[in-house]
Design an enzyme around this catalytic site. Structure first.
Site, PDB file in Angstrom:
ATOM      1  N   GLU A 177       0.811  -1.227   0.000  1.00 22.25           N
ATOM      2  CA  GLU A 177       0.000   0.000   0.000  1.00 22.25           C
ATOM      3  C   GLU A 177       0.838   1.269   0.000  1.00 22.25           C
ATOM      4  OE1 GLU A 177      -2.650  -3.223   1.635  1.00 22.25           O
ATOM      5  OE2 GLU A 177      -0.571  -2.605   1.935  1.00 22.25           O
ATOM      6  N   HIS A 221      -4.815   1.038   7.454  1.00 19.90           N
ATOM      7  CA  HIS A 221      -5.425  -0.098   8.138  1.00 19.90           C
ATOM      8  C   HIS A 221      -4.373  -0.726   9.036  1.00 19.90           C
ATOM      9  CE1 HIS A 221      -3.495  -2.092   4.672  1.00 19.90           C
ATOM     10  NE2 HIS A 221      -3.446  -3.176   5.437  1.00 19.90           N
ATOM     11  N   HIS A 267       2.285   1.369   5.228  1.00 16.19           N
ATOM     12  CA  HIS A 267       1.166   2.312   5.333  1.00 16.19           C
ATOM     13  C   HIS A 267       0.923   2.660   6.793  1.00 16.19           C
ATOM     14  CE1 HIS A 267      -1.205  -1.067   6.813  1.00 16.19           C
ATOM     15  NE2 HIS A 267      -0.644  -1.770   5.843  1.00 16.19           N
TER      16      HIS A 267
END
Length: 280
Positions: free
Chosen positions: A10, A118, A106
Site C-alpha cells: 500500500e 489499516h 502504510h
C-alpha cells in the site's frame, strides 16, 4: 552485515487505491510493479552501503507478489521468503539479521490523510493498543525487531506512514516518503524515477550507518505485553474471544497478555485472522 526487508504494497510509489493491491483486479499489475520498483531501489542502496546479504520477506496479502526472478540479478546476495501462512507473518526470518527495513508500508487504521490506512486487516480491525499505546503494523513489527535487538533502520511509504514511524521508533529512524495523502484513496505522488533515487539514497545511508556502528534507537519496548484488539463488529470480537487466554474488554475489544514480542505478533495475526473470518 545482513539486512532484512519486510515489503508491503500500500505504501509503494504511485499506489493509491485498493484495486491496485488485490491480485484479483486488473489494476494489481501496477501495484505489483511499483512494489518491486521500490524494493529494487532499497536493495541497490543497501548493497552500495555495505550490506553483504539481504533477506526479503514478501509481506502483502497472500505474500506471493514479488517474483524471485526479479531478484536474480543480485547474484545470490538476495534471498526471498514467499508465501503464507508464516509463523511471524510480515516479520518471518528477521531474527537472523542485523538491521531491518520496512518498505512500502502504510499508516495505522484511522490515520487522517493516509493512503489505504489499516492495521493488518481493513475489514476487521478498528484499532490495536500495545501496552496502552495505539500502534499499527509499523509498531507491531518493530516490537518483534526490538525483542531481538534488531534496529529498524528505514521506513518507506506515504508521508503519514513516515510520520508514524518517527513517532513510534524515534526521530533517528530514516524515512522516505514517496507520496502525500490527500485522502484514503488519493495522493500527490512523486514519479518512479524520483522515488527510486530517494529510496536508494535512504537505503544507502541506513546500511552505511549500520556498517559503521550507528544502530539507531528503537523505542518500542520488549518483554511483557498487553495487547487490546478492537474490531469493527461485535461478531468479530465474539469469535476472537473464544480463544483460551483472551479477555473480553467490551463489545468490540479482546485483550491478550504474555511475554515476548514474537508471541505478541503471532497472537495479533491469529486473533485478527479469526475475527476477520466472521460474516457480519
Amino acid at each position: 552485515m545482513k539486512i532484512y526487508m519486510s515489503v508491503d504494497m500500500e505504501g509503494a510509489t504511485g499506489v493509491v487505491r485498493s484495486e491496485q493491491t488485490k491480485a484479483s483486479r486488473d489494476e494489481y499489475r501496477f501495484g505489483q510493479a511499483m512494489q518491486t520498483h521500490d524494493l529494487k531501489a532499497a536493495i541497490e542502496g543497501a548493497l552500495e552501503g555495505g550490506a553483504r546479504e539481504i533477506l526479503v520477506n514478501d509481506s502483502h496479502d497472500g505474500m506471493i507478489n514479488i517474483s524471485p526472478a526479479d531478484l536474480s540479478r543480485y547474484g545470490g546476495r538476495v534471498r526471498i521468503i514467499s508465501g503464507s501462512p508464516k509463523t511471524l507473518g510480515m516479520m518471518e526470518g528477521v531474527e537472523c539479521c542485523d538491521g531491518a527495513f520496512f518498505l512500502c508500508y502504510h499508516a495505522m487504521a484511522g490515520t487522517e490523510r493516509a493512503i489505504l490506512d489499516h492495521t493488518i486487516s481493513g475489514k476487521a480491525v478498528f484499532g490495536v493498543r500495545l501496552n496502552d499505546k495505539e500502534v499499527g503494523e509499523i509498531g507491531l513489527n518493530a516490537a518483534v525487531c526490538s525483542e531481538h535487538s534488531i534496529p529498524v533502520l528505514l521506513v518507506t511509504g506515504d508521508t503519514a506512514a513516515c510520520e508514524e514511524a518517527r513517532s513510534a521508533l524515534g526521530q533517528e529512524v530514516l524515512t522516505c516518503s514517496v507520496k502525500r495523502g490527500i485522502g484514503h484513496s488519493s495522493a500527490d505522488c512523486l514519479p518512479p524515477d524520483d522515488t527510486f533515487e530517494i529510496i536508494r539514497k535512504g537505503a544507502f545511508e541506513a546500511a552505511k550507518s549500520l556498517k559503521y556502528g550507528g544502530t539507531g534507537k528503537n523505542e518500542i519496548p520488549r518483554g511483557a505485553f498487553q495487547m487490546d484488539i478492537s474490531f469493527h463488529y461485535t461478531s468479530q470480537a465474539d469469535s476472537a474471544a473464544t480463544i483460551p487466554g483472551t479477555t473480553r474488554i467490551d463489545g468490540r475489544t479482546v485483550r491478550i497478555k504474555g511475554i515476548g514480542m514474537d508471541l505478541m505478533r503471532r497472537w495479533a495475526g491469529s486473533l485478527i485472522s479469526l475475527g476477520g473470518s466472521v460474516a457480519f
